[in-house]
Design an enzyme around this catalytic site. Structure first.
Site, PDB file in Angstrom:
ATOM      1  N   LYS A 181     -12.490   6.279 -16.455  1.00 15.84           N
ATOM      2  CA  LYS A 181     -13.785   6.137 -17.157  1.00 15.84           C
ATOM      3  C   LYS A 181     -14.915   6.679 -16.305  1.00 15.84           C
ATOM      4  O   LYS A 181     -16.074   6.315 -16.479  1.00 15.84           O
ATOM      5  CB  LYS A 181     -14.043   4.654 -17.454  1.00 15.84           C
ATOM      6  CG  LYS A 181     -13.001   3.992 -18.311  1.00 15.84           C
ATOM      7  CD  LYS A 181     -13.354   2.511 -18.465  1.00 15.84           C
ATOM      8  CE  LYS A 181     -12.259   1.755 -19.198  1.00 15.84           C
ATOM      9  NZ  LYS A 181     -12.464   0.294 -19.101  1.00 15.84           N
ATOM     10  N   ARG A 213      -6.335   6.454   1.657  1.00 17.76           N
ATOM     11  CA  ARG A 213      -6.092   7.883   1.910  1.00 17.76           C
ATOM     12  C   ARG A 213      -6.923   8.677   0.908  1.00 17.76           C
ATOM     13  O   ARG A 213      -6.944   8.358  -0.281  1.00 17.76           O
ATOM     14  CB  ARG A 213      -4.606   8.211   1.730  1.00 17.76           C
ATOM     15  CG  ARG A 213      -4.323   9.706   1.753  1.00 17.76           C
ATOM     16  CD  ARG A 213      -2.854  10.027   1.804  1.00 17.76           C
ATOM     17  NE  ARG A 213      -2.312   9.748   3.127  1.00 17.76           N
ATOM     18  CZ  ARG A 213      -1.064  10.038   3.494  1.00 17.76           C
ATOM     19  NH1 ARG A 213      -0.242  10.624   2.633  1.00 17.76           N
ATOM     20  NH2 ARG A 213      -0.638   9.766   4.702  1.00 17.76           N
ATOM     21  N   HIS A 249      -5.509  10.946  11.049  1.00 19.35           N
ATOM     22  CA  HIS A 249      -4.481  10.045  10.511  1.00 19.35           C
ATOM     23  C   HIS A 249      -4.048   9.148  11.683  1.00 19.35           C
ATOM     24  O   HIS A 249      -2.958   9.284  12.224  1.00 19.35           O
ATOM     25  CB  HIS A 249      -3.320  10.881   9.973  1.00 19.35           C
ATOM     26  CG  HIS A 249      -2.315  10.123   9.158  1.00 19.35           C
ATOM     27  ND1 HIS A 249      -2.289   8.746   9.078  1.00 19.35           N
ATOM     28  CD2 HIS A 249      -1.298  10.566   8.381  1.00 19.35           C
ATOM     29  CE1 HIS A 249      -1.286   8.385   8.289  1.00 19.35           C
ATOM     30  NE2 HIS A 249      -0.664   9.472   7.858  1.00 19.35           N
ATOM     31  N   ARG A 258       5.735   7.933   3.068  1.00 21.23           N
ATOM     32  CA  ARG A 258       5.959   7.128   4.273  1.00 21.23           C
ATOM     33  C   ARG A 258       4.824   6.141   4.549  1.00 21.23           C
ATOM     34  O   ARG A 258       5.064   4.961   4.810  1.00 21.23           O
ATOM     35  CB  ARG A 258       6.151   8.028   5.509  1.00 21.23           C
ATOM     36  CG  ARG A 258       7.539   8.553   5.671  1.00 21.23           C
ATOM     37  CD  ARG A 258       7.538   9.918   6.305  1.00 21.23           C
ATOM     38  NE  ARG A 258       6.983  10.885   5.363  1.00 21.23           N
ATOM     39  CZ  ARG A 258       7.714  11.544   4.471  1.00 21.23           C
ATOM     40  NH1 ARG A 258       8.999  11.390   4.435  1.00 21.23           N
ATOM     41  NH2 ARG A 258       7.161  12.390   3.608  1.00 21.23           N
ATOM     42  N   THR A 259       3.596   6.631   4.548  1.00 22.80           N
ATOM     43  CA  THR A 259       2.468   5.773   4.937  1.00 22.80           C
ATOM     44  C   THR A 259       2.311   4.631   3.936  1.00 22.80           C
ATOM     45  O   THR A 259       2.168   3.464   4.309  1.00 22.80           O
ATOM     46  CB  THR A 259       1.182   6.613   5.041  1.00 22.80           C
ATOM     47  OG1 THR A 259       1.459   7.756   5.854  1.00 22.80           O
ATOM     48  CG2 THR A 259       0.050   5.824   5.650  1.00 22.80           C
TER      49      THR A 259
HETATM   50  C1  NCD Z   1       1.196  13.565   6.852  1.00 24.38           C
HETATM   51  C2  NCD Z   1      -0.155  13.442   6.194  1.00 24.38           C
HETATM   52  O1  NCD Z   1      -0.275  12.911   5.090  1.00 24.38           O
HETATM   53  O2  NCD Z   1      -1.084  13.864   6.846  1.00 24.38           O
HETATM   54  N1  NCD Z   1       2.186  12.755   6.328  1.00 24.38           N
HETATM   55  C3  NCD Z   1       2.325  11.455   6.760  1.00 24.38           C
HETATM   56  O3  NCD Z   1       1.496  10.618   6.501  1.00 24.38           O
HETATM   57  N2  NCD Z   1       3.396  11.144   7.476  1.00 24.38           N
HETATM   58  C4  NCD Z   1       1.621  14.944   7.110  1.00 24.38           C
HETATM   59  C5  NCD Z   1       1.538  15.985   6.042  1.00 24.38           C
HETATM   60  O4  NCD Z   1       1.220  15.710   4.893  1.00 24.38           O
HETATM   61  O5  NCD Z   1       1.808  17.131   6.389  1.00 24.38           O
END
Ligand code: NCD
Length: 316
Positions: free
Chosen positions: A88, A109, A137, A61-62
């Protein structure tokens, strides 16, 4: 290079960097942008700008909605190649320094709490935290707040129950901080023993409850999360937590008399039964949809285009 930046600063790694005014400004821009976020709509607010998506952890999703958001704003996207120089043994820090040379904004991320703030300090372009370990997040929270605002018309005076892995779930950690920026909200937690909310996030407005208490509280929102298995190394504990989770799996029958809206950042892995999908309580895929205009708003503001957003005709 000199960057026009967001009113709160260059980056967004924590909800703690925002206050009610900044969060509201993002929500206002999201509201303006929503009619422009339909399929086939393209703006040119970010024309000529490049978003680099650096995801060191899985994402559906993100990653996808940041991509759709940037494309809809008229900008371009870059992702790391399948075979980057990490093979590398290049450090992630050097990778961040490198991609910042040919991008205008980074979304990162990573699996380590606090790391995105550290990466952000290495570069002069804006950096957005798309999840750092079990820490935060923030953009998920902003789309959650947008979903709640659309639902209730306000972000004040709400009862929100968080369910699941409250220890490791970064979406919960950011969400509690977001909900606390608005007055008169009450927050509750339901978690397997050992996965309760960390002490530093508990406050006078917080109460640990059991599932049966939900029927007395009749909360506005039940915010469900999965057990964050990847952050629990002990297999025996993982199995125990998942078993305990079955006690509060959300089913249509369990929530039928409640006013509550069911929210979940996704992915769901058994915490919400399929019969809840499409039920009048369920908002989990609406959240995903609201991620688009919310992330458009965040990108536009962080790239210095808030005024252009606000000057868009309100109906299109
Ligand atoms: C979440 C995350 O990555 O923290 N997902 C998201 O970005 N919608 C939730 C999760 O992984 O449980």
């Amino acid at each position: 290079m000199d960057y026009k930046c967001a009113p709160w600063g260059k980056d967004l790694w924590s909800m703690e960097q925002l206050n009610l005014e900044y969060a509201d400004r993002i929500l206002v821009c999201a509201e303006v942008l929503e009619p422009y976020s339909g399929r086939g709509n393209k703006l040119d607010i970010c024309k000529g700008e490049i978003l680099y998506r650096l995801f060191f952890e899985p994402s559906t999703r993100t990653h996808g909605s940041f991509g759709a958001a940037m494309v809809t704003l008229g900008g371009a996207l870059l992702d790391p190649p399948e075979r980057s120089s990490l093979e590398k043994k290049e450090s992630k820090e050097d990778m961040v320094r490198t991609v910042a040379q040919f991008s205008d904004i980074l979304v990162i991320r990573d699996d380590t709490s606090g790391s995105v703030e550290k990466y952000a300090r290495l570069v002069s372009i804006p950096v957005i935290n798309a999840g750092d370990g079990s820490n935060e997040h923030p953009t998920q929270t902003l789309l959650d707040l947008r979903t709640m605002k659309k639902e209730f018309g306000t972000l004040e005076g709400l009862d929100v129950v968080y369910v699941g892995d409250l220890l490791n779930g970064r979406t919960v950690h950011s969400n509690i901080r977001g909900i606390r920026m608005y007055p008169d909200n009450r927050v509750y937690g339901i978690a397997p023993r050992g996965l309760e909310l960390p002490d530093y996030l508990k406050g006078p407005d917080y109460k640990q409850i059991t599932f049966d208490d939900i029927y007395d509280i009749n909360p506005h929102v039940i915010y469900v999360t999965r057990i964050q298995e990847e952050r629990i190394p002990d297999q025996r504990l993982r199995e125990q937590f998942n078993k305990e989770k079955e006690l509060y799996t959300i089913t249509r029958a369990k929530i039928s008399g409640l006013r509550s809206k069911i929210m979940h950042p996704l992915p769901r892995v058994g915490e919400i039964a399929d019969d809840v999908l499409g039920d009048p309580h369920e908002r989990i895929f609406k959240q995903v949809r609201h991620g688009l205009e919310t992330r458009m708003a965040i990108l536009a503001i962080m790239l210095g285009h808030e005024k252009e957003v606000l000057s868009l005709p309100r109906a299109c």
